[in-house]
Design a protein around this motif. Sequence first.
Motif, PDB file in Angstrom:
ATOM      1  N   GLU A  40       0.835  -1.205   0.000  1.00 24.14           N
ATOM      2  CA  GLU A  40       0.000   0.000   0.000  1.00 24.14           C
ATOM      3  C   GLU A  40       0.867   1.253   0.000  1.00 24.14           C
ATOM      4  N   ARG A  83      -8.858  -1.120  12.363  1.00 23.79           N
ATOM      5  CA  ARG A  83      -8.296  -1.432  11.045  1.00 23.79           C
ATOM      6  C   ARG A  83      -7.024  -2.247  11.185  1.00 23.79           C
ATOM      7  N   ASN A 126      -9.882   8.521   8.246  1.00 21.07           N
ATOM      8  CA  ASN A 126     -10.152   8.461   6.807  1.00 21.07           C
ATOM      9  C   ASN A 126      -9.354   9.508   6.051  1.00 21.07           C
ATOM     10  N   LYS A 165      -5.788   8.206   6.045  1.00 22.04           N
ATOM     11  CA  LYS A 165      -5.578   6.955   5.319  1.00 22.04           C
ATOM     12  C   LYS A 165      -5.889   7.092   3.829  1.00 22.04           C
ATOM     13  N   HIS A 166      -7.061   7.660   3.524  1.00 19.39           N
ATOM     14  CA  HIS A 166      -7.473   7.716   2.117  1.00 19.39           C
ATOM     15  C   HIS A 166      -7.108   9.030   1.448  1.00 19.39           C
ATOM     16  N   LYS A 170      -1.977   9.027   0.810  1.00 26.22           N
ATOM     17  CA  LYS A 170      -1.920   8.563  -0.585  1.00 26.22           C
ATOM     18  C   LYS A 170      -1.201   9.564  -1.473  1.00 26.22           C
ATOM     19  N   PHE A 176     -11.750  12.339  -3.642  1.00 27.37           N
ATOM     20  CA  PHE A 176     -12.392  11.209  -4.321  1.00 27.37           C
ATOM     21  C   PHE A 176     -13.676  11.680  -4.981  1.00 27.37           C
ATOM     22  N   ILE A 199     -17.769   6.722  -4.596  1.00 24.35           N
ATOM     23  CA  ILE A 199     -17.345   6.113  -3.336  1.00 24.35           C
ATOM     24  C   ILE A 199     -18.514   5.425  -2.637  1.00 24.35           C
ATOM     25  N   LYS A 211     -18.490   1.818  -2.951  1.00 24.33           N
ATOM     26  CA  LYS A 211     -17.328   1.080  -2.462  1.00 24.33           C
ATOM     27  C   LYS A 211     -17.495   0.625  -1.012  1.00 24.33           C
ATOM     28  N   ASP A 268     -15.402   0.713   1.409  1.00 26.08           N
ATOM     29  CA  ASP A 268     -14.827   1.613   2.393  1.00 26.08           C
ATOM     30  C   ASP A 268     -15.841   2.606   2.948  1.00 26.08           C
ATOM     31  N   SER A 269     -16.844   2.903   2.122  1.00 22.50           N
ATOM     32  CA  SER A 269     -17.816   3.891   2.553  1.00 22.50           C
ATOM     33  C   SER A 269     -18.762   3.322   3.614  1.00 22.50           C
TER      34      SER A 269
END
Lengths: 194, 206
Positions: free
Chosen positions: A55, B18, B112, B115-116, B120, B149, B154, B157, B159-160
């Motif tokens: 990741e 998580r 979130n 992480k997202h 990234k 996003f 989303i 998905k 994750d949502s």
Amino acid sequence: MKVIFVDDETMAHVKFKNYAKRSDIYNQSDLFYDSVEALQYARGHDIDLAILDIEMPEINGIELGRQLKQMDQNIRLVYITGYGDYALDAFKVDAIGYLVKPYSYDEFEKELEKAKRVQEIPKNKVYIQTMPRFEVFIDGIFRSITKTRMNWLQRRIRTSWDGFMWSFSREIITLKRQKRHTITFYRPTPFTLP
Amino acid sequence: MHLELAETKMQMMISQIRPHFVFNTLNAISALCLENPIKADEAIVKFSKYLRANIAVMEGPRLISFKKEVELIENYVSIEQMRFQGKISIEYDIGFTDFWVPMLSIQPIVENAIKHGISKKRKGGKVILKSRKENGFVVVMVKDNGIGFNVDKIKQKQDSVGMHNIETRLRISSKAQIKIESMLGKGTCVTIKIPIECDKQRRRKK
């Protein structure tokens, strides 16, 4: 053995550094925080082993592995990941190993050993294997050749190297490919495939 | 009673720790054990705090003061900062704290965002946590400059699911309204509006 390590986490680097020093590969290792940097490096350097996180931003470890393999299929891939439903993806890109975090030194060392054991696939080279069957490999991939071409090659090998028992030896000889159809032996005269 | 049951159900769904975060943090701690035992010790204490809160939520829903929730956020963020040094920054712009929220309802929104959103991005980014009192409402805002996003996409998905659970929980317990705005490449902003009247009633009941 030339090694690259790619992970976007600082602490993952700290751990790798520690283990790499312990296993004496640190001097041959280059560490990167993202795939883009690693790919840039790979374009100009030979790599034997790539230890990759999965990741990561922009280009994930699986995609990075795929691109590295495309550049040089000799690169062996070992994945280190935090949580694994990626094992299948990893093996699809021909990874030789898979570690889950946190991993121990023993596990790490085993993967290094495995990477050393896996035979190096010749790159950009033509291999002719004379025993047990007469076979030709270009860049490590088997190429079927016609009977005529095979006879020609065998004749050529026999006449060019008097005294060498090519067709009976178990020896694998290395050729250097120059152009698509021109191959040269490392030694004596160049010859062309008909 | 009915509400409580619904809330418990949501609580069970939301309190998913998580695994990716857990194992990466343990890996970071194992690195610190090798190089810096004092920092390893600190990290274990922080990580325990994170686990304790998450386990407490699993045992049953509870309301905590916003101040306490911010402490949980600070604790969580400092673990992420340890993992990704220099990549994650957070700004607290807390203008109002005199209200209650379900335990671990704002923290996962920050999680979130990290992480997202910003982890990234190659160069990382920043999260801003704001709270304000605005004509009869408490407004809490979690804003990041991460990758963003597509809001419509989303929703399909998996994750949502987590976000959906947080929304439901905040709606049930605090009558909160939640708005999620995001732009690819720009970042995400989650705004929570809690009516103050409702907050007071809840507290009186407690």
